[in-house]
Design a protein around this motif. Structure first.
Motif, short mmCIF file in Angstrom:
data_model
loop_
_atom_site.label_atom_id
_atom_site.label_comp_id
_atom_site.label_asym_id
_atom_site.label_seq_id
_atom_site.Cartn_x
_atom_site.Cartn_y
_atom_site.Cartn_z
N LYS A 115 2.08 42.53 52.89
CA LYS A 115 2.17 43.29 54.13
C LYS A 115 2.13 44.79 53.87
O LYS A 115 1.43 45.55 54.55
CB LYS A 115 3.44 42.92 54.88
CG LYS A 115 3.61 43.63 56.21
CD LYS A 115 4.88 43.18 56.92
CE LYS A 115 5.06 43.91 58.25
NZ LYS A 115 6.31 43.49 58.95
N SER A 116 2.89 45.24 52.86
CA SER A 116 2.91 46.67 52.52
C SER A 116 1.55 47.14 52.02
O SER A 116 1.08 48.23 52.38
CB SER A 116 3.98 46.95 51.47
OG SER A 116 5.27 46.75 51.98
N GLU A 149 -0.88 47.34 54.91
CA GLU A 149 -0.59 48.52 55.75
C GLU A 149 -1.24 49.76 55.15
O GLU A 149 -1.83 50.58 55.86
CB GLU A 149 0.91 48.71 55.88
CG GLU A 149 1.30 49.90 56.75
CD GLU A 149 2.79 50.10 56.86
OE1 GLU A 149 3.22 51.20 57.26
OE2 GLU A 149 3.56 49.15 56.54
#
Length: 240
Positions: free
Chosen positions: A222-223, A226
């Motif tokens: 997810k990071s 992003e």
């Protein structure tokens, strides 16, 4: 330039990964993906593990889907830093051969090759070692914009020399570019009105998180995603 974090979570390199092809371009073997007819191009400058890293090529393919011609050159001439666990591997000697100054000269040849084929706007993203090369490139207007991700050490002189729109994406835990250092550099950049800039610190991640993440770790993915989206949005805004 090297720290223990530079070698953590090494990728399993693959010469055949990705949806693009490997061709000689600008004097270097280069992973190329996207439309060859596009007038908008992105150069991705790898970390010390080089252009055969699967996660890096995934980023390239993703940006190609947005209409960019994306090139990922082999700045290490087939000699990425993959033997760091070998007691005979000399990091210092490797960095002398594959210096950021040499990367800078090679990158200029890639930029020239893109322009010679009719590309009208070029952005670049640089990871760790590649981010240091990109800071040097940002001192001219050969590129339209730059995104620097978890770079090695950046000097204030390099920041003073920046002439293009630039974003810096940093990690909460980074030996080379700790958040407080990047925030200070961001303040220097924001004082310049002639171009846009910003610095973003990602919480809970460490140096290298954008391309050397565990694909089975949902939070890490997810990071990383992003950061990829932030970079794509920056390119979409300024590479046109």
């Amino acid at each position: 330039m090297s720290c223990s974090q530079c070698f953590e979570n090494p990728p399993n390199l693959s010469s055949t990964c990705g949806e693009g092809t490997v061709q000689e371009f600008g004097g270097l073997q280069t992973y190329i993906t996207g439309s060859l007819d596009s007038k908008l191009a992105i150069i991705l400058l790898s970390d010390i593990f080089g252009y055969e890293a699967p996660n890096l090529r995934k980023v390239a393919d993703k940006y190609a889907e947005s209409g960019f011609l994306v090139v990922v050159p082999d700045f290490f001439y087939g000699d990425p830093a993959i033997d760091f666990n070998d007691p005979n591997f000399d990091v210092k000697s490797w960095l002398e051969v594959h210096s950021t100054d040499k990367g800078y000269e090679d990158a200029k040849a890639v930029i020239a090759a893109l322009k010679s084929k009719g590309v009208s706007a070029i952005g670049a993203g640089g990871f760790c070692w590649g981010g240091m090369v990109l800071m040097k490139l940002a001192s001219s207007t050969d590129l339209h914009t730059a995104v620097v991700l978890h770079p090695g050490p950046i000097t204030e002189d390099e920041v003073d020399d920046v002439k293009i729109h630039i974003a810096i994406l940093g990690a909460e835990f980074d030996q080379w570019s700790p958040p407080e250092k990047l925030k200070q550099l961001g303040e220097k950049l924001s004082a310049k009105s002639e171009f846009d800039s910003y610095v973003k610190i990602f919480p809970g991640v460490a140096h290298g998180w954008t391309v050397r993440y565990n694909v089975d770790d949902e939070s890490a993915v997810k990071s990383a995603e992003e950061s990829h989206l932030d970079m794509l949005n920056w390119f979409t805004k300024y590479v046109k």
